[in-house]
Design a protein around this motif. Structure first.
Motif, PDB file in Angstrom:
ATOM      1  N   UNK A 471       0.848  -1.203   0.000  1.00 22.23           N
ATOM      2  CA  UNK A 471       0.000   0.000   0.000  1.00 22.23           C
ATOM      3  C   UNK A 471       0.873   1.239   0.000  1.00 22.23           C
ATOM      4  N   UNK A 472       0.445   2.321  -0.645  1.00 21.78           N
ATOM      5  CA  UNK A 472       1.234   3.557  -0.651  1.00 21.78           C
ATOM      6  C   UNK A 472       1.288   4.171   0.744  1.00 21.78           C
ATOM      7  N   UNK A 473       2.419   4.760   1.083  1.00 23.34           N
ATOM      8  CA  UNK A 473       2.534   5.413   2.383  1.00 23.34           C
ATOM      9  C   UNK A 473       1.583   6.596   2.452  1.00 23.34           C
ATOM     10  N   UNK A 474       0.939   6.741   3.613  1.00 23.24           N
ATOM     11  CA  UNK A 474       0.009   7.841   3.776  1.00 23.24           C
ATOM     12  C   UNK A 474      -1.001   7.539   4.859  1.00 23.24           C
ATOM     13  N   UNK A 475      -2.032   8.373   4.992  1.00 26.52           N
ATOM     14  CA  UNK A 475      -3.046   8.155   6.023  1.00 26.52           C
ATOM     15  C   UNK A 475      -3.702   6.774   5.904  1.00 26.52           C
ATOM     16  N   UNK A 476      -3.836   6.108   7.039  1.00 23.77           N
ATOM     17  CA  UNK A 476      -4.543   4.823   7.117  1.00 23.77           C
ATOM     18  C   UNK A 476      -3.921   3.737   6.241  1.00 23.77           C
ATOM     19  N   UNK A 477      -2.619   3.835   5.971  1.00 27.25           N
ATOM     20  CA  UNK A 477      -2.011   2.846   5.077  1.00 27.25           C
ATOM     21  C   UNK A 477      -1.913   1.464   5.720  1.00 27.25           C
ATOM     22  N   UNK A 478      -1.421   1.391   6.970  1.00 28.86           N
ATOM     23  CA  UNK A 478      -1.251   0.102   7.639  1.00 28.86           C
ATOM     24  C   UNK A 478      -1.911   0.119   9.018  1.00 28.86           C
ATOM     25  N   UNK A 479      -2.526  -1.019   9.386  1.00 25.25           N
ATOM     26  CA  UNK A 479      -3.138  -1.187  10.705  1.00 25.25           C
ATOM     27  C   UNK A 479      -2.761  -2.601  11.149  1.00 25.25           C
ATOM     28  N   UNK A 480      -1.906  -2.723  12.162  1.00 26.88           N
ATOM     29  CA  UNK A 480      -1.390  -4.039  12.546  1.00 26.88           C
ATOM     30  C   UNK A 480      -1.716  -4.336  14.009  1.00 26.88           C
ATOM     31  N   UNK A 481      -2.025  -5.598  14.282  1.00 31.21           N
ATOM     32  CA  UNK A 481      -2.298  -6.032  15.652  1.00 31.21           C
ATOM     33  C   UNK A 481      -1.406  -7.213  15.990  1.00 31.21           C
ATOM     34  N   UNK A 482      -1.001  -7.307  17.255  1.00 34.27           N
ATOM     35  CA  UNK A 482      -0.150  -8.431  17.635  1.00 34.27           C
ATOM     36  C   UNK A 482       0.119  -8.497  19.119  1.00 34.27           C
TER      37      UNK A 482
END
Length: 697
Positions: A471-482
């Motif tokens: 995904x392109x860098x920017x708002x809301x690009x990545x959401x990770x849980x762990x």
């Protein structure tokens, strides 16, 4: 247009009903769901504490409890109970809106009045009471109403506060616990306001607007979007129960936008997965992807991806579901490489490739297994493309010291092995991910608008590079849980080193809404005391990990033989099902596939239908690895003996690499922890012969 909401307690009780009663409930709700005439089906109860609480006839012996508005148009299904219990419920419960938080509350007013009478003489005889140091106006500002204040002023000891917990509004009790633990009024407000759906408390709180209060209380009730969604919920009540969000989870999931990558961490059962699924639903509903660019919701195994797809289906309906691609990260990597090369992608496991690496390791004085691990955990993990880079790198997580000459020999052996793999068209999944990331970077192609990653702690660094490239860098690009305490594959990463900056956008969940405190306390003992490194390179601790739920302690049973253990398992599973637990809400985990097969055969002989861990229609059976990311009302973990947990052939020999050996032992502990914390209500652990050294004493 009137709306229908379902209380979490209703689903919990409905899931435990016998099938004939459940069918009667479904028929009743079908009539009731015609909301233009919903009120016509409700019955007022004489001497009701709250005139808005009504009943609805299910059968001669069963009643539904419904909260009906005097103002507004939101009806809430509160519970389903035997006839007499339903009437007792209505005659003792009162609903209200918290004056500070605006959330929906319920109290057992009858029991609170009785408790006040019991506490009166105790308070009169005491020289000091528990909350003497707090003014009425301060308590009011924290949401303590007049009725609660009356009993609060009678409390002398913290044990009294514990005793009134089941009968009073949870939001008010939480504030009182904070004050009793030594917090100031400001600190208690900060703690309480963390659970608001919105960043700020509502400016105007209407005590009669139950609909608004219900929407501010997503952990208690959810609004149903029409009869079709109601039918889906009733078909899968336990799954639907899992989609409820606690206000803090809701705030994370439904924030309008983030400025960049977001990381959500927390212990087992704290709601990381459901938060990620709701975030995907939010993004799907909010954005119209340009050029058809979809959203990716991904994880590291196919079974987990199936579970995510099922949960998302409870929240997102056509055509919005077409905006979210739910697949495990390996399938994404294979597709990128296949599309770019136009050929097939043959993937092999370490076990299938070990012979090749043994040949490459010949004359190095090292084993093929060591060489493969050095390649995967150092060279591939750090994306080292030259011998010089390998000679200069830090071998993080590897304990055996290698001199410069040894490293040169290792490098040459790795080249022999990887060239042989290339000649035969063989790859590993981390290798495919590395190739896919390079393809996307080279072409500048970004196939997704947003990427959400669940169970992110088990991704290899090469797969993280692929995630960043998707995904392109920017708002809301990545959401990770762990949760690094659930790391069952030895992949240790630093997000910052991979170009994923979550500073200022990191959230930690610390309260488990799945398992009881008794299960959590026991399971944490399985982990041991070794420090655990998180995705941000800092030590991750479970000091604040707790549950608001209470229940029975886990049961640990010892047997002389494995046959006797399986007999005991069959009896336990039959008992759970006989007491109303849905068969597919029961999970059984074993360390190996052969042990899981033995479980299936023994349950089949006892007349108990089984299915795979992601299936339905029977008791779900599989390996401890397969339990990852799943949830059950009751869990049995079998074969936890010294010969299987830890599994010796999964451990690096101590003499070969003591650091890797320690990591392997911790990984085996994490695996048992994961299996045990899948349980919501009951956990049964068993072994034959000598117990595993991981079991708490």
């Amino acid at each position: 247009m009137p709306q229908l909401a379902i209380d979490k307690d209703f689903l919990s009780r409905y899931a435990k009903l016998d099938k004939p009663v459940r069918k009667a409930v479904e028929d009743t709700l079908e009539r009731f769901s015609d909301l233009h005439h919903a009120g016509q089906h409700l019955e007022k109860v004489t001497q009701a504490r709250d005139p808005r609480v009504r009943t609805i006839r299910v059968t001669r012996d069963w009643r539904g409890v419904v909260l009906a508005p005097e103002e507004g148009d939101t009806y809430m299904l509160v519970s389903v109970l035997p006839h007499d219990e339903a009437y007792e419920y209505v005659r003792n419960r009162r609903f209200s809106v918290n004056t500070a938080l605006g959330v929906l509350e319920v109290r057992d007013e009858g029991r609170m009045e009785t408790m006040s009478q019991v506490l009166q003489p105790v308070a009169q005889a005491a020289q000091q009471r528990l909350f003497d140091g707090f003014r009425d106006r301060d308590l009011h500002a924290l949401g303590i109403d007049e009725q609660t204040l009356t009993i609060v002023r009678l409390l002398v000891e913290e044990e009294h506060l514990d005793a009134i917990r089941p009968m009073m509004p949870a939001s008010q009790h939480n504030v009182l616990v904070a004050l009793a633990s030594g917090m100031s009024v400001d600190e208690a407000w900060h703690e309480a306001s963390r659970d608001l759906v919105d960043e700020e408390p509502p400016a105007d709180i209407d005590p009669n607007d139950l609909g608004a209060a219900i929407r501010r209380t997503p952990d208690r009730a959810a609004v149903v979007d029409g009869p079709e969604e109601l039918r889906d919920i009733l078909e899968h009540p336990f799954d639907a129960w899992r989609t409820f969000l606690h206000p803090r989870q809701h705030r994370i999931a439904y924030r309008p936008s983030y400025g960049g990558p977001v990381m959500v961490t927390g212990g087992a059962g704290t709601g990381k997965t459901v938060t990620a699924v709701h975030r995907a639903a939010h993004l799907a509903g909010r954005y119209t992807p340009p050029d058809g660019t979809p959203i990716l919701l991904t994880t590291f195994t196919t079974s987990l991806a199936e579970a995510l797809r099922h949960q998302l289906g409870l929240l997102v309906r056509p055509p919005l579901d077409e905006r979210v691609d739910v697949r495990n990260i390996d399938k994404v990597a294979v597709e990128v490489v296949r599309d770019a090369t136009g050929g097939t992608v043959e993937v092999r496991s370490e076990r299938e490739l070990l012979w090749l690496w043994e040949e490459a390791a010949r004359d190095t004085g090292l084993t093929g297994a060591f060489l493969f691990q050095e390649w995967e955990h150092v060279i591939l993990a750090q994306d080292l493309g030259t011998e010089r880079g390998y000679l200069q790198c830090q071998r993080r997580g590897r304990g055996s010291r290698l001199g410069q000459q040894q490293r040169r020999a290792v490098w040459q052996a790795v080249l022999r092995a990887t060239r042989r793999m290339a000649d035969e068209g063989l790859r590993t999944f981390p290798q495919v991910a590395q190739e896919a990331a390079a393809i996307l970077e080279r072409e500048g192609h970004r196939p997704y608008r947003h990427v959400l990653v669940d169970e992110a702690h088990d991704l290899h660094p090469a797969k993280w590079r692929l995630v960043r490239a998707l995904a392109p860098e920017g708002p809301d690009d990545l959401f990770v849980t762990g949760d690094p305490h659930q790391r069952i594959y030895d992949h240790r990463v630093s997000l910052a080193a991979l170009g994923i900056n979550v500073r200022g956008r990191s959230h930690r969940l610390s309260v488990s809404y799945r398992s009881t405190q008794e299960i959590l306390s026991w399971a944490v003992g399985v982990l041991g005391s070794a420090p655990v490194s998180g995705l941000d390179d800092l030590e991750d601790r479970l000091d604040d990990y707790s549950s608001l739920l209470r229940g029975r302690r886990p049961e640990v049973a010892a047997y002389e033989t494995r046959e006797a253990e399986l007999d005991g398992l069959a009896a336990r599973v039959a008992e759970w099902v006989e007491h109303g637990v849905e068969p597919d809400a029961v999970g059984v985990a074993a360390r190996t596939r052969s042990a899981a097969d033995s479980v299936r055969k023994r349950l089949a002989a006892a007349g108990v239908a089984t299915t795979k861990l992601t299936g339905s229609g029977g008791v779900r059976v599989g390996t401890m690895h397969g339990m990852k990311g799943l949830e059950f009302r009751c869990v049995a973990v079998v074969g936890v003996d010294a010969g299987r947990v830890p599994l010796d052939h999964h451990l690096t020999p101590r003499e070969e690499d003591p650091v890797a050996h320690g990591h392997d032992l911790q990984r085996e502990r994490n695996l048992l922890f994961v299996a045990c914390t899948r349980a919501r209500d009951a956990l049964a652990v068993s072994y034959s012969g000598e117990a595993s050294p991981f079991l708490p004493g």
